[in-house]
Motif scaffolding. Structure first.
Motif, mmCIF file in Angstrom:
data_model
loop_
_atom_site.group_PDB
_atom_site.id
_atom_site.type_symbol
_atom_site.label_atom_id
_atom_site.label_comp_id
_atom_site.label_asym_id
_atom_site.label_seq_id
_atom_site.Cartn_x
_atom_site.Cartn_y
_atom_site.Cartn_z
ATOM 1 N N ASN A 188 -54.757 8.326 -37.491
ATOM 2 C CA ASN A 188 -55.486 8.431 -36.191
ATOM 3 C C ASN A 188 -56.340 6.821 -35.686
ATOM 4 N N ARG A 189 -55.586 5.460 -36.557
ATOM 5 C CA ARG A 189 -56.460 4.508 -35.919
ATOM 6 C C ARG A 189 -54.820 3.455 -35.223
ATOM 7 N N PRO A 190 -55.578 3.876 -33.889
ATOM 8 C CA PRO A 190 -55.210 3.095 -33.271
ATOM 9 C C PRO A 190 -54.191 1.381 -33.595
ATOM 10 N N VAL A 191 -53.859 0.631 -32.757
ATOM 11 C CA VAL A 191 -53.280 -0.890 -33.524
ATOM 12 C C VAL A 191 -53.367 -1.372 -32.451
ATOM 13 N N VAL A 192 -54.015 -3.245 -32.053
ATOM 14 C CA VAL A 192 -53.296 -4.126 -30.891
ATOM 15 C C VAL A 192 -52.367 -4.802 -31.288
ATOM 16 N N THR A 193 -51.187 -5.020 -30.574
ATOM 17 C CA THR A 193 -50.487 -5.308 -30.837
ATOM 18 C C THR A 193 -50.709 -7.022 -29.800
ATOM 19 N N VAL A 194 -50.442 -7.878 -30.423
ATOM 20 C CA VAL A 194 -50.721 -9.053 -29.794
ATOM 21 C C VAL A 194 -49.606 -10.155 -30.392
ATOM 22 N N GLN A 195 -48.578 -10.572 -29.423
ATOM 23 C CA GLN A 195 -47.540 -11.351 -29.653
ATOM 24 C C GLN A 195 -48.069 -12.822 -29.521
ATOM 25 N N PHE A 196 -47.270 -14.013 -30.234
ATOM 26 C CA PHE A 196 -47.697 -15.024 -29.114
ATOM 27 C C PHE A 196 -46.033 -15.943 -29.234
ATOM 28 N N PHE A 197 -45.705 -16.902 -28.216
ATOM 29 C CA PHE A 197 -44.643 -17.215 -27.794
ATOM 30 C C PHE A 197 -44.900 -18.998 -27.109
ATOM 31 N N SER A 198 -44.003 -19.597 -27.008
ATOM 32 C CA SER A 198 -44.046 -20.607 -26.167
ATOM 33 C C SER A 198 -42.950 -20.123 -25.118
ATOM 34 N N PRO A 199 -42.678 -20.206 -23.952
ATOM 35 C CA PRO A 199 -42.537 -19.934 -22.596
ATOM 36 C C PRO A 199 -41.634 -21.564 -22.451
ATOM 37 N N ALA A 200 -42.590 -22.877 -22.805
ATOM 38 C CA ALA A 200 -42.113 -24.045 -22.235
ATOM 39 C C ALA A 200 -42.917 -25.290 -22.943
ATOM 40 N N PRO A 201 -42.652 -26.328 -23.165
ATOM 41 C CA PRO A 201 -43.065 -27.248 -23.705
ATOM 42 C C PRO A 201 -45.075 -27.625 -23.612
ATOM 43 N N GLY A 202 -45.145 -27.638 -24.311
ATOM 44 C CA GLY A 202 -46.996 -27.326 -24.152
ATOM 45 C C GLY A 202 -47.076 -26.421 -23.524
ATOM 46 N N VAL A 203 -47.061 -25.020 -24.194
ATOM 47 C CA VAL A 203 -46.942 -23.977 -23.318
ATOM 48 C C VAL A 203 -47.255 -22.588 -24.058
ATOM 49 N N ILE A 204 -47.829 -22.403 -24.359
ATOM 50 C CA ILE A 204 -48.273 -20.919 -25.970
ATOM 51 C C ILE A 204 -48.407 -20.030 -24.656
ATOM 52 N N GLY A 205 -47.676 -18.718 -24.907
ATOM 53 C CA GLY A 205 -48.043 -17.156 -23.855
ATOM 54 C C GLY A 205 -48.214 -16.719 -25.370
ATOM 55 N N VAL A 206 -49.173 -15.918 -24.343
ATOM 56 C CA VAL A 206 -49.854 -14.312 -25.263
ATOM 57 C C VAL A 206 -50.041 -13.444 -24.712
ATOM 58 N N THR A 207 -49.628 -12.447 -25.333
ATOM 59 C CA THR A 207 -49.520 -10.954 -24.825
ATOM 60 C C THR A 207 -49.971 -9.983 -25.427
ATOM 61 N N VAL A 208 -51.356 -9.681 -24.735
ATOM 62 C CA VAL A 208 -51.897 -8.248 -25.939
ATOM 63 C C VAL A 208 -51.394 -6.170 -25.607
ATOM 64 N N GLY A 209 -51.212 -5.887 -26.110
ATOM 65 C CA GLY A 209 -50.485 -4.426 -26.073
ATOM 66 C C GLY A 209 -51.099 -3.433 -26.129
ATOM 67 N N HIS A 210 -51.430 -2.983 -25.885
ATOM 68 C CA HIS A 210 -51.169 -1.382 -26.939
ATOM 69 C C HIS A 210 -50.046 -0.125 -26.509
ATOM 70 N N HIS A 211 -50.136 1.222 -25.849
ATOM 71 C CA HIS A 211 -48.913 1.143 -26.008
ATOM 72 C C HIS A 211 -48.092 0.313 -25.255
ATOM 73 N N SER A 212 -46.582 0.775 -25.498
ATOM 74 C CA SER A 212 -46.009 0.289 -24.982
ATOM 75 C C SER A 212 -44.381 0.638 -24.688
ATOM 76 N N GLY A 213 -44.333 2.017 -24.385
ATOM 77 C CA GLY A 213 -43.487 2.960 -23.872
ATOM 78 C C GLY A 213 -43.378 3.401 -22.681
ATOM 79 N N GLY A 214 -44.321 2.235 -21.786
ATOM 80 C CA GLY A 214 -44.297 2.306 -20.269
ATOM 81 C C GLY A 214 -42.875 1.397 -20.331
ATOM 82 N N LEU A 215 -42.355 2.442 -18.355
ATOM 83 C CA LEU A 215 -41.547 1.399 -17.652
ATOM 84 C C LEU A 215 -41.763 0.154 -17.584
ATOM 85 N N PRO A 216 -40.913 -0.555 -17.396
ATOM 86 C CA PRO A 216 -40.788 -2.228 -16.864
ATOM 87 C C PRO A 216 -41.463 -1.752 -15.312
ATOM 88 N N LYS A 217 -42.060 -3.248 -15.074
ATOM 89 C CA LYS A 217 -42.979 -2.740 -13.541
ATOM 90 C C LYS A 217 -42.100 -4.627 -13.300
#
Length: 755
Positions: free
Chosen positions: A49-78
């Motif tokens: 019964n414990r939610p988990v926050v998922t955080v991804q770290f990635f780099s789309p370009a030099p000198g740029v860091i992307g962060v995605t903070v997510g909870h439920h990931s089952g939604g349809l892409p928009k």
């Protein structure tokens, strides 16, 4: 959106999940994913019964860091999503230890603490840039059952925030709540036509929230020490963009979202409009153009506003036969006078337009969920909206514009595009919330690409009002409907500076203001401001903007500043080339050019035009202006007077003058022509060296108006004398002189070679 009630409490009905300590990290070659339960895990029972926050770290370009903070990931892409130039071919370093996980690209690192409380530090080398701390990330449910995700990044002492699109309120965004939601709200409110989910920090970084839909920014306004950004849904993606200078941030941001296109040389000249609701026909147009020619006022573009079409028919792209019985002949006659022609359009189709039924039957108009065409009566009776997510609708819309191009029209004013409904169905299934802002991108993209196809790359230009991130690729943009007052002049400038800090390379505004009729003082002062902008247009609502409608002096002022701008074309063209190449705007906030000067942080009544010219528009009836001069010896381009900074200066100026100062050591090329913008800028150029220092070496690159190689010079200053070498390209002659010397006892020296 604000979720808290002060520091300690949440607002009624709001619940928030926050990451606790990190349970595990999953690294890969390009980044890592962090799994952070919302509480301490001391035993197996704590995983239930414990939610988990998922955080991804990635780099789309030099000198740029992307962060995605997510909870439920089952939604349809928009859709839609911003079109980003992201890639994975640049080097990154991923390092996971027992105490931290780190991703590095260039000098920028994101380091996540794996022990104790949640914390992410963004560092440039060993120096902390900003951070996301234990209360920064939130997965929110409000009292209505809606879900949101937010993150907050720390603001340092004295750190100031800029950008977020063309915003007309305070230039520094600290203390503000900013909603990224395009609106047709004029220039006198917190609404904006051009909303961009990107901000620029004085601390040498930028933040881009990768969501076309509504994004809410709380810049030190919910938590004073943090900038919060939130979106509705179950995930949030943003990019931390490294500097260290504001120019570096803008270069990286525009490399990701798109650089401004080159625009044609003729577009930098003066544009004259019929104005909006004024009564006009070809006779009126001819009288305007004759009046400009008789008074020796250089004119490059004539613009026909809405009523070139029949009333209640906007838009059908059909010239009103009652006022323009021979449009092809009229356009030919205008071209014979050396003018380009712009006409007003928008993406709204009135029910009375023949295009309404044509578009309805073909499925080219935005629809309601029941399949009927969406309509309302605001702006045009029964109007519908072109569905630019449908490729066939784009081709249909552009086929109507091509008829105008074939007649002789050269470019379009792409007005409106902000009033986009959200309870509709799009052809490609796009999410209506995301399409509200993104519509402006698709609309201007369609028109701009048609112009490129028909007129050639580098010959396309629009006059656009609405935009969002990426829209800077389709210039030019203007500031929208302002009043005709000094106050509106100042708010317009704030809007332009905010847009420039958001990655837009070119910007214009209605000289004299749009609503109402300016008094002669406002009109004449606005002329100087307008002609010292990247693009310059005389346009109003219910009154004409020809200068003789105000007084004889207005004619003289317009001639003076139009000639000044046209003589500066070699310099302006080089600044425009920098905007196209690097994403650094032509009109720049002082903080962009002087990030290390503390006085520059709040300056919003002056700007840099290119790298070397400071402009402080006069916005007072008596001609008094107070402005700031950075360090060094600055020279007024109009009067030749010199000032030494850093200093605050108060002056009084006549209508033919204003503070327009050359930077110390600048070499500013002046063209040999002052009656048109599209001449060969390097031919007969005069290289003026302002307050140089001994031993100075300066490279000056002058583009060619046809997109050719142009010319390059090196200007040397030794022993009180300037000399010039041609490094590249050809020129039919050049001249060089020195204005003032940066050395003690310096004087004005006329030197140089004419070859």
């Amino acid at each position: 959106m604000k979720f808290t009630d002060g520091y300690w409490q949440l607002r009624p009905g709001v619940t928030v999940l926050r990451p606790g300590t990190v349970e595990s990290v999953e690294p890969d070659e390009r980044g890592f994913t962090v799994f952070a339960p919302t509480g301490q895990i001391t035993g197996r029972g704590d995983t239930l019964n414990r939610p988990v926050v998922t955080v991804q770290f990635f780099s789309p370009a030099p000198g740029v860091i992307g962060v995605t903070v997510g909870h439920h990931s089952g939604g349809l892409p928009k859709q839609p999503r911003f079109a980003l130039a992201a890639g994975d071919d640049h080097p990154v370093t991923v390092e996971v230890t027992g105490v931290s996980a780190a991703l590095t690209t260039g000098e920028l690192t994101a380091r996540v603490t794996l022990v104790d409380r949640w914390r992410v530090d963004f560092l440039r080398g060993d120096r902390l840039v900003t951070s996301s701390t234990e209360r920064s990330v939130g997965v929110v449910t409000d009292g209505e059952g809606r879900h949101f995700v937010h993150d907050r990044l720390a603001l340092g002492v004295g750190e100031t925030i800029y950008g977020l699109g063309e915003r007309f309120g305070p230039f520094v965004k600290n203390g503000q709540t900013v909603d990224i939601w395009n609106a047709d709200g004029g220039t006198a409110s917190e609404q904006a036509y051009k909303n961009v989910p990107f901000y620029l920090s004085s601390a040498g970084y930028g933040v881009f929230v990768d969501h076309p839909e509504h994004v809410s920014f709380e810049v030190g306004s919910e938590v004073v020490s943090q900038a919060q950004f939130s979106v509705e849904g179950q995930s949030l993606t943003y990019y931390l963009i490294d500097g260290p200078t504001p120019k570096d941030v803008l270069r990286r941001y525009t490399a990701l979202t798109g650089r401004p296109a080159r625009v044609p040389a003729w577009s930098y000249g003066l544009w004259l409009s019929t104005s909006f609701t004024t009564s006009y026909d070809e006779k009126t147009v001819t009288e305007f153009i004759d009046g400009m020619a008789e008074r020796d006022l250089p004119l490059s573009v004539f613009h026909f506003d809405c009523f070139w079409m029949r009333q209640f028919h906007w838009v059908d792209f059909v010239w009103d036969p009652a006022t323009f019985p021979d449009p092809e002949g009229m356009l030919r006659r205008l071209h014979e006078r050396g003018l380009k022609v712009c006409v007003w359009i928008n993406p709204y189709i009135a029910q009375r337009s023949y295009l309404f039924e044509e578009g309805r039957q073909a499925g080219y108009l935005v629809r309601n969920p029941d399949g009927s065409v969406w309509q309302w009566d605001k702006w045009q009776a029964g109007m519908a909206l072109v569905d630019f997510t449908n490729p066939d609708a784009v081709a249909w819309f552009n086929s109507k514009l091509k008829v105008l191009l074939d007649m002789g029209v050269d470019c379009f004013k792409t007005d409106f595009g902000e009033r986009i409904p959200t309870e509709v169905v799009w052809h490609d299934g796009s999410d209506p919330q995301r399409m509200h802002n993104y519509y402006a991108y698709l609309y201007n993209k369609a028109v701009f690409e048609l112009l490129e196809a028909e007129r050639g790359v580098g010959e396309a230009v629009v006059f656009a009002r609405s935009a969002t991130a990426g829209g800077q690729q389709f210039p030019v943009h203007w500031g929208g409907d302002c009043e005709s007052t000094f106050v509106a002049m100042a708010e317009s400038l704030r809007g332009g500076l905010s847009l420039s800090a958001s990655g837009f390379g070119y910007w214009s505004h209605d000289i004299g203001g749009f609503e109402g009729t300016p008094d002669p003082a406002v009109f004449k002062r606005w002329i100087a401001f307008g002609l010292l902008s990247s693009h310059s247009r005389l346009h109003g609502s219910g009154s004409y903007r020809v200068p003789w409608a105000y007084d004889d002096e207005a004619v003289e002022v317009l001639r003076h500043f139009t000639r000044l701008k046209l003589s500066l074309m070699p310099y302006l063209a080089a600044a425009a080339e920098e905007a196209h190449r690097d994403g650094v705007p032509v009109m720049r906030p002082m903080i962009v050019e002087f990030p290390d000067d503390p006085m520059a942080a709040y300056l919003d009544q002056q700007y840099m035009l290119g790298p070397d010219v400071l402009v402080a528009p006069v916005m007072s009836p008596d001609g008094e202006v107070t402005y700031y001069v950075p360090a060094g010896t600055w020279t007024n381009l109009v009067s030749g007077a010199q000032l030494t900074g850093p200093a605050w200066v108060t002056e009084k100026h006549g209508y033919d003058s204003l503070p327009v100062l050359a930077r110390p050591g600048a070499v500013i090329p002046f063209g040999a022509t002052h009656d048109r913008p599209d001449y060969e800028w390097a031919d007969g150029v005069r290289l003026r060296l302002f307050a140089p220092v001994e031993g100075q070496r300066t490279r000056v690159r002058i583009p060619s108006p046809g997109g050719g190689p142009g010319a390059e010079f090196e200007v040397r200053y030794d022993g009180g004398t300037a000399a010039v070498d041609v490094v590249a390209g050809a020129s039919s002659g050049y001249d060089c002189d020195v204005v003032g010397s940066g050395s003690p006892g310096g004087d004005v020296l006329g030197t140089g070679a004419n070859r």
